[in-house]
Scaffold this motif. Structure first.
Motif, PDB file in Angstrom:
ATOM      1  N   THR A   1     -29.968 -16.433  -5.539  1.00 14.31           N
ATOM      2  CA  THR A   1     -29.421 -15.913  -4.299  1.00 14.31           C
ATOM      3  C   THR A   1     -27.963 -15.523  -4.505  1.00 14.31           C
ATOM      4  O   THR A   1     -27.385 -15.765  -5.573  1.00 14.31           O
ATOM      5  N   SER A   2     -27.354 -14.947  -3.477  1.00 12.85           N
ATOM      6  CA  SER A   2     -25.962 -14.505  -3.599  1.00 12.85           C
ATOM      7  C   SER A   2     -24.998 -15.665  -3.731  1.00 12.85           C
ATOM      8  O   SER A   2     -23.872 -15.491  -4.216  1.00 12.85           O
ATOM      9  N   ASP A   3     -25.408 -16.866  -3.329  1.00 11.17           N
ATOM     10  CA  ASP A   3     -24.508 -18.028  -3.419  1.00 11.17           C
ATOM     11  C   ASP A   3     -25.110 -19.198  -4.183  1.00 11.17           C
ATOM     12  O   ASP A   3     -24.552 -20.292  -4.191  1.00 11.17           O
TER      13      ASP A   3
ATOM     14  N   GLN B   1     -24.518 -22.280  -0.044  1.00  9.87           N
ATOM     15  CA  GLN B   1     -23.650 -22.650   1.068  1.00  9.87           C
ATOM     16  C   GLN B   1     -24.529 -23.083   2.236  1.00  9.87           C
ATOM     17  O   GLN B   1     -25.141 -22.257   2.907  1.00  9.87           O
ATOM     18  N   TYR B   2     -24.587 -24.379   2.472  1.00 11.37           N
ATOM     19  CA  TYR B   2     -25.459 -24.936   3.496  1.00 11.37           C
ATOM     20  C   TYR B   2     -24.699 -25.868   4.430  1.00 11.37           C
ATOM     21  O   TYR B   2     -23.769 -26.571   4.017  1.00 11.37           O
TER      22      TYR B   2
ATOM     23  N   SER C   1     -28.684 -22.573   5.804  1.00 14.94           N
ATOM     24  CA  SER C   1     -27.742 -21.682   5.154  1.00 14.94           C
ATOM     25  C   SER C   1     -26.633 -21.268   6.114  1.00 14.94           C
ATOM     26  O   SER C   1     -26.879 -20.992   7.295  1.00 14.94           O
ATOM     27  N   ASP C   2     -25.401 -21.217   5.610  1.00 12.66           N
ATOM     28  CA  ASP C   2     -24.273 -20.755   6.414  1.00 12.66           C
ATOM     29  C   ASP C   2     -24.414 -19.287   6.810  1.00 12.66           C
ATOM     30  O   ASP C   2     -23.699 -18.798   7.687  1.00 12.66           O
ATOM     31  N   LYS C   3     -25.344 -18.565   6.156  1.00  9.26           N
ATOM     32  CA  LYS C   3     -25.477 -17.129   6.377  1.00  9.26           C
ATOM     33  C   LYS C   3     -26.648 -16.767   7.294  1.00  9.26           C
ATOM     34  O   LYS C   3     -27.043 -15.603   7.367  1.00  9.26           O
TER      35      LYS C   3
ATOM     36  N   GLY D   1     -26.701 -16.639  10.487  1.00 14.42           N
ATOM     37  CA  GLY D   1     -26.254 -15.836  11.622  1.00 14.42           C
ATOM     38  C   GLY D   1     -27.042 -16.148  12.873  1.00 14.42           C
ATOM     39  O   GLY D   1     -27.236 -17.319  13.227  1.00 14.42           O
TER      40      GLY D   1
ATOM     41  N   SER E   1     -31.161 -18.365   3.698  1.00 20.49           N
ATOM     42  CA  SER E   1     -31.024 -17.108   4.437  1.00 20.49           C
ATOM     43  C   SER E   1     -31.487 -15.895   3.644  1.00 20.49           C
ATOM     44  O   SER E   1     -31.449 -14.775   4.158  1.00 20.49           O
ATOM     45  N   GLU E   2     -31.939 -16.110   2.419  1.00 22.10           N
ATOM     46  CA  GLU E   2     -32.352 -14.976   1.594  1.00 22.10           C
ATOM     47  C   GLU E   2     -33.239 -15.470   0.454  1.00 22.10           C
ATOM     48  O   GLU E   2     -33.293 -16.655   0.153  1.00 22.10           O
TER      49      GLU E   2
ATOM     50  N   HIS F   1     -36.175 -17.820   6.200  1.00 22.51           N
ATOM     51  CA  HIS F   1     -35.530 -17.426   7.454  1.00 22.51           C
ATOM     52  C   HIS F   1     -36.393 -16.457   8.249  1.00 22.51           C
ATOM     53  O   HIS F   1     -36.245 -16.337   9.469  1.00 22.51           O
TER      54      HIS F   1
END
Length: 500
Positions: free
Chosen positions: A149-151, A227-228, A246-248, A250, A288-289, A305
């Motif tokens: 993932t991105s993070d 990032q969680y 996930s922090d992402k 939204g 988130s992804e 998600h």
């Protein structure tokens, strides 16, 4: 599990290319088999030893997807063992057996180890493997279930994932306990099964320690890094309840939390049906992804998600937590027996609906029975033996749930409850087969159920309306009203059609 369909073709390819090797006879000196003897996936798992515990010391860098690890495996030889295999996709740097250097070679997913001395049958042994690699780049066949993932990353998958982050005996027949220590850059979270025993920081790295004390199949061990927002509280039965979002996420954070935070309520409901919750921790993870399905990772299911795009979805939470009994505590003995897992998890959604007034199980049965015309290809997949290419076919889920309702109709509620609770009690922390379940159902009900099970599990075609098949006349009505629960259940299952 609720999945997408993308793996179907490659699963079939894996099965076709695997070479079956029968396990060596117990007591015979020689190498362990490179497969556990699964009739669908003969290359999965290994013979010659039984693992009791994995200790995994990991260091992961999200920036370049680099993973370093030391796996200490505690096992017992089940024969006089001159060599053995571990399922592994990364690069082994060294292997020690009982403290002594061992010779090893790698070919595809097989790490073959030759210890300096024969391992006597019945004696404990330790295998220590030091390794490293980039899991997303591990090219060992048509499938790579690791998700970058991105993070961070997600080590979440079925029927295989463990080989991309630790060496092991990758088959549900060989369950073990786990200690997992994951070092990640400060400010990054790392989640796994069981209980978070401690966190520590040193030189810019934070180590997250997780302990899972109940026997767990390798594919149900998981890792989520990124990032969680992590929450720890007391859940059902006074147990640790750990969630990670996930922090992402939204705008999806709200419906995700409105769903997963009901896990203790769901577990309390399911325990009244299935018996005591079989584990000592609970929770859930929502990235988130990167993930297009949900998986019943033991003690901590992981949900895409995408399940929460339209609204909160408790049905998927019910499904994955029903798997804690059916799939996690009682696992498939071979992957041919997947119906017992998915049939009960899907039927649990119907039972939840019935308890909450959004559609009775009979109404849901009638709806799904009528949703598939007799000539629909859906009826050409027998859930009791779907074939390797259709392990996660829709029929295993929906027809699987219908089969259980048909059984309940035929034997009555009291016998059905007895069958269900006895099954999970007798096979706890072990495995089971469809044939064993059928035998138990006939024993507990006092009825001969060949016609019912043959029609629902082993015969292609739509089962006829008949007392012998458990199909009530109401199911044959035209224009059957759609229960309110169908919308949420179908949302929970829709990703099944994208991955398999």
């Amino acid at each position: 599990m609720i999945r997408r369909q993308g793996l179907r073709a490659v699963i079939a390819a894996c099965c076709a290319s695997a070479v079956f090797a029968a396990p060596a006879l117990a007591g015979a000196e020689g190498p362990g088999a490179p497969g556990a003897g699964d009739d669908y996936f003969p290359g999965y798992g290994n013979g010659g030893y039984d693992v009791s515990h994995y200790d995994l010391q990991l260091r992961y860098q999200p920036a370049d997807d680099h993973l370093q690890g030391t796996a200490t495996i505690v096992a017992n030889a089940t024969q006089d063992l001159t060599a053995f295999n571990l399922d592994f996709a990364l690069t082994a740097k060294s292997v020690r057996v009982n403290g002594m250097p061992a010779q090893f070679s790698q070919n595809g997913l097989e790490l073959t180890v030759t210890p300096s001395a024969t391992l006597p049958q019945g004696e404990m042994a330790t295998f220590v493997v030091e390794y490293e690699g980039t899991p997303s780049a591990a090219d060992v066949g048509p499938v790579n279930p690791w998700v970058r993932t991105s993070d961070g990353a997600l080590a979440v998958g079925q029927p295989e994932i463990s080989a991309w982050w630790f060496p092991g005996n990758d088959h549900p027949r060989d369950k073990a306990t786990y200690d997992v220590a994951i070092s990640v850059p400060d400010g990054t979270e790392a989640i796994s099964n069981g209980v978070n025993t401690r966190n520590s920081s040193l030189a810019g790295w934070t180590t997250w320690n997780w302990r899972n004390t109940e026997p767990t199949a390798t594919y149900l061990a998981f890792m989520a890094i990124g990032q969680y927002e992590i929450s720890s509280k007391t859940g059902a039965f006074g147990q640790p309840f750990v969630t990670a979002y996930s922090d992402k996420l939204g705008p999806l954070a709200g419906p995700a939390k409105a769903s997963v935070e009901r896990t203790p309520e769901v577990l309390d409901f399911l325990s009244q049906l299935f018996g005591e919750y079989p584990f000592s921790a609970q929770g859930g993870v929502v990235p988130s992804e990167g993930l297009g399905f949900a998986l019943e990772n033991q003690t901590r299911p992981t949900y895409s998600h995408l399940f929460f795009q339209r609204a909160a979805n408790v049905s998927v939470v019910v499904h994955e937590n029903a798997h804690q009994w059916f799939g996690d505590s009682v696992s498939v003995d071979t992957w041919r027996n997947i119906w017992v897992n998915e049939g009960f998890a899907s039927y649990a959604e119907w039972l939840w609906s019935e308890a909450h007034g959004t559609g009775t199980t009979q109404e849901l049965f009638d709806h799904y029975y009528n949703s598939y015309p007799a000539d629909d290809p859906f009826w050409q997949v027998p859930p009791g033996d779907p074939g390797a290419e259709d392990v996660f076919h829709t029929a295993v889920y929906d027809r699987g749930a219908m089969a259980l309702h048909a059984l309940r109709t035929a034997v009555g509620d009291e016998a059905m409850l007895d069958i269900t609770r006895t099954w999970v009690a007798e096979h706890r922390n072990s495995t089971g087969t469809v044939e064993q379940f059928i035998e138990l159902a006939e024993q507990k009900s006092g009825k001969q159920l060949d016609e019912l099970f043959n029609a629902w599990l082993f015969t292609k075609g739509k089962p006829a309306v008949s007392p012998a098949t458990g199909v009530a006349a109401s199911a044959a009505r035209e224009n059957v009203p759609e229960p309110a629960a169908v919308a949420e259940i179908d949302r929970a299952h829709e990703l099944l059609h994208d991955h398999g």
